[in-house]
Design a protein around this motif. Structure first.
Motif, short mmCIF file in Angstrom:
data_model
loop_
_atom_site.label_atom_id
_atom_site.label_comp_id
_atom_site.label_asym_id
_atom_site.label_seq_id
_atom_site.Cartn_x
_atom_site.Cartn_y
_atom_site.Cartn_z
N LEU A 114 -59.16 -10.02 3.90
CA LEU A 114 -58.39 -9.03 3.11
C LEU A 114 -57.18 -9.68 2.45
CD1 LEU A 114 -58.38 -6.03 5.62
CD2 LEU A 114 -59.49 -6.06 3.40
N PRO A 115 -56.73 -9.29 1.27
CA PRO A 115 -57.34 -8.25 0.43
C PRO A 115 -58.38 -8.84 -0.51
CG PRO A 115 -55.26 -8.94 -0.53
CD PRO A 115 -55.45 -9.77 0.71
N TYR A 116 -59.21 -7.97 -1.08
CA TYR A 116 -60.20 -8.39 -2.07
C TYR A 116 -59.77 -7.85 -3.43
CZ TYR A 116 -62.87 -9.41 2.11
OH TYR A 116 -63.27 -9.93 3.32
N PHE B 162 -65.29 -9.59 -3.68
CA PHE B 162 -65.87 -9.15 -2.41
C PHE B 162 -67.26 -9.76 -2.22
CE2 PHE B 162 -68.16 -6.12 0.33
CZ PHE B 162 -67.27 -6.00 1.38
N VAL B 163 -68.09 -9.64 -3.24
CA VAL B 163 -69.46 -10.14 -3.15
C VAL B 163 -69.47 -11.66 -2.96
CG1 VAL B 163 -71.62 -10.42 -4.46
CG2 VAL B 163 -70.44 -8.23 -4.48
N ARG B 164 -68.52 -12.33 -3.61
CA ARG B 164 -68.44 -13.78 -3.50
C ARG B 164 -68.06 -14.22 -2.08
NH1 ARG B 164 -64.26 -16.86 -4.76
NH2 ARG B 164 -63.16 -15.12 -5.71
N ARG B 165 -67.20 -13.44 -1.44
CA ARG B 165 -66.66 -13.92 -0.17
C ARG B 165 -67.28 -13.27 1.08
NH1 ARG B 165 -61.16 -13.40 0.81
NH2 ARG B 165 -60.59 -11.98 -0.85
N VAL B 166 -68.02 -12.18 0.89
CA VAL B 166 -68.62 -11.52 2.07
C VAL B 166 -70.13 -11.70 2.02
CG1 VAL B 166 -69.02 -9.30 3.21
CG2 VAL B 166 -66.77 -9.83 2.27
N LEU C 130 -71.27 -2.36 -1.31
CA LEU C 130 -70.48 -1.88 -2.45
C LEU C 130 -70.56 -0.38 -2.63
CD1 LEU C 130 -71.10 -4.63 -5.15
CD2 LEU C 130 -69.09 -4.29 -3.71
N LYS C 131 -71.72 0.24 -2.29
CA LYS C 131 -71.85 1.69 -2.50
C LYS C 131 -70.96 2.51 -1.55
CE LYS C 131 -76.10 1.80 0.15
NZ LYS C 131 -77.51 1.91 0.17
N TYR C 132 -70.44 1.86 -0.53
CA TYR C 132 -69.62 2.61 0.44
C TYR C 132 -68.11 2.40 0.26
CZ TYR C 132 -74.10 2.48 2.94
OH TYR C 132 -75.42 2.57 3.27
#
Ligand code: SF4
Length: 572
Positions: free
Chosen positions: A548-550, A556-560, A567-569
Motif C-alpha cells: 500500500l498505497p496503489y 495494482f495489477v503490476r504489483r499484485v 479489480l471488480k471488488y
C-alpha cells in the motif's frame, strides 16, 4: 385527551411487527382514535425498545395519558437482531405507572409463552394486569368502542368521553372499519423509530380459507377468510406513501395466492390471478417510487393444486415486486403420519412441486444481488404423531431439495407453541420428549443443508445492494437489506449505523454471511477487510497490505499477483 400506544411487538403466523417491521395493529388503532376525534398530535407511539432507552418525557407521558394501549403477543417467536418483545414484567411496570385507562391486546389475548415447545398460558396466570383491560377480540375495535359515540365526532376532541370498559363489548373489527382506519392511521409511521426505513406490513385478509385447520395454528381464531377490497389496500398504501413509507410487505394473510379466491369446495380456494394483478398494479401506481415490495406467506397446496393460476400470479408478482422476495411455505412436516394427525396442508410431493414451480420462474438474480423470488420453508416440531422417524423424513426431504439443485431462501425450524383452543393444546408432549433430538437435528440441517444452500443463493463475490447497517458487536457491523426474511451480513469493520452500504459477499455461515463494502477502497481498507477479498487469503493479503498505497488499477495489477481478478471488488 391524550393516547399512548406502546408497541410491544407482534409475531404471528401471518403478521410481523418486530422492527424494522411495522405491523398494522398500531396503525389501525391510531386510525380508530383519529376517527373518534383525537388529533394526530395527541396520539403518541413508542416501541418497547424506544421506551427502554427512557427518552425524555416518556415516563410523564405514560403517567399522564388518558389512555395507554399496549400491543403484544408473539405466537411464533423468532430471534430478532436488535429488538426484544415486551416482557411480562415490563407490561406490569407500564400499567403500574399509568394513571389513565389501560388496555392491552393483540395476539397476547390468545395466551403467553416465552418460547416454542412450551404451551401458552392465559394472560391472567402469567401477568398481573394492574387494573388494565384485556381486549379479548380486536384491540382496535375495543379502543374505538371505548369512546362515547357522539355522532360523527371527526375533528372534535371527545374530551373525557371514555366509557367504562366493562360496558364495552368485545368484538372483531369489520372490513369497512379498517378500510377507514388504516389510511387514517398511516401518519403514525412518522413516529416509528426506524422511520423512514421501516417495512409496512400490509393486510389483504386474515382467517384461514381451508375447511379443516392445522392443529397448532391460531389463524382460524379469526374465522373464515375476511378479504379486504383491493381498493382499500391500495388506498392504505397511498396514505402510507404520502407519509414517506417506501418499504412494503404484503404479509398479513396466510396465503397471498388465495386472496379473494373462489370457494370451489376443494381443499383451498381457487386463486384469481386478475385480483393479484389489480392489487400489485394498484400498489405500484399508488407508490411509484417505492423501494421494496415483497410478500410473505403462500400455501404450497394452492400452488400444486392450481399450477396454471399460480404461474400467472407468480409472473404478476415478478412484474411488479422488487427482488429478494420470499414466498414462505408452511410445510410443517414431511412425515405423512404427522401430516394426517395434525390436518396439515400438503404432502411432501405437493410441496416439492410448489418449490420447483417458484424456482422455475423466480430463481434468476435480481438487481439487488438476490434471486427475484424464492420459496422459504417452515417446519414445526413436537406435533401430534411425531416420532424419531419424523426427523429423518424431514431431513431427507431437505436433502432431496438440495440435491435437485433447487433454491430455498430460508428454512425455519421451530418447536410448537400450543395455544388454548387449538387441537394441539395439551397434546404437545412430543416437544419435550424430543427436545434433544430436535436440537441435534436442527444443528445438522444448519450445517448440511443451510450452509450449502446459502452458498448457492448468494455465492462468494455476489454484490448485495443497499444493506442497512444496524448493530455493532465486537468490531463487527451487522446489517440486512430491508425485505422479507433478510439475510444477516457481518462486516468486519465499524460502519455508520442507519446507513445503507453495498457489500461483496465473502463468506458463509450457517444462517448468515460475511461481506465487505463494495467497492472496497483498497488504500484505506483495514487488514481485516483486505483479508476478506474473495480468493485472496491471509498470506497474499499481508503482501497486498505491505504494498500500500496503489496509485491506480495499472499499478495494482503490476504489483499484485493475479491482481486483475480483484479489480471488480475494489476502488482506488
Ligand atoms: S392452512 Fe393451516 S397454517 Fe395456514 S392458516 Fe390455515 S390453519 Fe393456519
Amino acid at each position: 385527551m391524550k393516547a399512548l400506544i406502546i408497541d410491544g411487538y407482534v409475531d404471528e403466523p401471518a403478521c410481523l411487527g418486530v422492527p424494522p417491521y411495522f405491523s398494522p395493529y398500531p396503525r389501525y388503532i391510531a386510525g380508530a382514535l383519529r376517527e373518534r376525534g383525537l388529533f394526530e398530535t395527541d396520539i403518541h407511539y413508542l416501541t418497547i425498545d424506544r421506551l427502554r432507552e427512557n427518552p425524555p418525557g416518556a415516563g410523564e407521558l405514560i403517567g399522564k395519558a388518558d389512555l395507554v394501549i399496549v400491543i403484544a403477543g408473539t405466537t411464533v417467536p423468532g430471534k430478532y437482531l436488535r429488538a426484544t418483545p415486551i416482557s411480562p414484567g415490563e407490561i406490569e411496570t407500564i400499567f403500574r405507572t399509568a394513571h389513565g385507562l389501560k388496555v392491552i391486546g393483540g395476539p397476547i389475548r390468545l395466551g403467553f409463552s416465552g418460547e416454542g415447545g412450551k404451551a401458552a398460558k392465559g394472560l391472567g396466570s402469567r401477568i398481573s394486569l394492574e387494573g388494565a383491560v384485556l381486549a379479548e377480540m380486536d384491540l382496535e375495535a375495543f379502543v374505538f368502542d371505548l369512546f362515547e359515540d357522539f355522532g360523527g365526532s371527526k375533528g372534535k376532541q371527545p374530551g373525557s368521553k371514555l366509557k367504562a370498559p366493562e360496558s364495552v363489548e368485545h368484538r372483531f373489527r369489520t372490513g369497512t372499519e379498517i378500510g377507514r382506519w388504516a389510511p387514517l392511521g398511516a401518519f403514525l409511521i412518522r413516529q416509528h423509530p426506524d422511520y423512514p426505513y421501516c417495512m409496512c406490513e400490509l393486510e389483504t385478509y386474515r382467517g384461514c380459507g381451508r375447511n379443516i385447520h392445522c392443529s397448532f395454528c391460531t389463524e382460524p381464531f379469526y374465522g373464515a377468510s375476511d378479504y379486504r377490497p383491493v381498493e382499500d389496500v391500495v388506498f392504505e398504501v397511498s396514505a402510507l406513501y404520502s407519509h414517506g413509507a417506501r418499504y412494503f410487505r404484503i404479509g398479513r394473510q396466510p396465503d397471498l395466492l388465495s386472496y379473494q379466491g373462489t370457494d370451489t369446495g376443494g381443499p383451498v380456494p381457487k386463486p384469481d390471478p386478475s385480483v393479484i394483478e389489480r392489487l400489485y398494479r394498484g400498489i405500484r401506481n399508488a407508490a411509484p417510487e417505492l423501494s421494496v415490495l415483497h410478500l410473505d406467506n403462500a400455501n404450497p397446496i394452492t400452488i400444486s393444486t392450481y399450477p396454471e393460476e399460480a404461474t400467472q400470479i407468480i409472473k404478476t408478482i415478478l412484474k411488479y415486486h422488487t427482488p429478494g422476495d420470499v414466498a414462505a411455505f408452511g410445510m410443517e412436516s414431511a412425515d405423512p403420519k404427522v401430516i394426517r394427525a395434525n390436518s396439515l396442508k400438503a404432502s411432501p410431493e405437493e410441496v416439492f412441486e410448489a418449490i420447483k414451480l417458484v424456482n422455475s420462474l423466480g430463481a434468476s438474480r435480481g438487481a439487488n444481488g438476490l434471486p427475484e423470488l424464492l420459496p422459504g420453508l417452515n417446519f414445526v416440531h413436537g406435533l401430534m404423531g411425531e416420532t424419531k422417524n419424523t426427523f429423518q423424513l424431514n431431513y431427507d426431504f431437505l436433502q432431496q431439495v438440495l440435491d435437485s439443485g433447487l433454491l430455498l431462501r430460508r428454512i425455519n425450524i421451530r418447536q410448537v407453541m400450543a395455544f388454548p383452543g387449538t387441537p394441539m393444546y395439551g397434546k404437545d408432549e412430543a416437544a419435550g420428549k424430543h427436545k434433544k433430538l430436535f436440537l441435534k437435528y436442527k444443528d445438522q440441517v444448519r450445517k448440511n443443508i443451510d450452509l450449502p444452500m446459502l452458498r448457492r443463493v448468494v455465492p462468494e463475490g455476489t454484490v448485495l445492494k443497499e444493506v442497512m447497517c444496524e448493530v455493532h458487536e465486537k468490531g463487527i457491523t451487522f446489517g440486512r437489506q430491508l425485505g422479507s426474511y433478510p439475510l444477516l451480513v457481518g462486516i468486519p469493520t465499524s460502519l455508520p449505523l442507519r446507513k445503507f452500504t453495498d457489500l461483496t459477499v465473502t463468506g458463509h455461515g450457517m444462517r448468515s454471511i460475511t461481506g465487505i463494502p463494495h467497492p472496497l477502497p483498497i488504500n484505506s481498507a483495514s487488514p481485516a477487510l483486505l483479508r476478506e477479498l474473495p480468493g485472496l487469503g491471509k498470506k497474499a493479503s499481508d503482501s497486498v497490505a505491505a504494498g500500500l498505497p496503489y496509485a491506480d488499477e495499472e499499478d495494482f495489477v503490476r504489483r499484485v499477483k493475479e491482481g486483475e481478478k480483484f479489480l471488480k471488488y475494489i476502488e482506488f
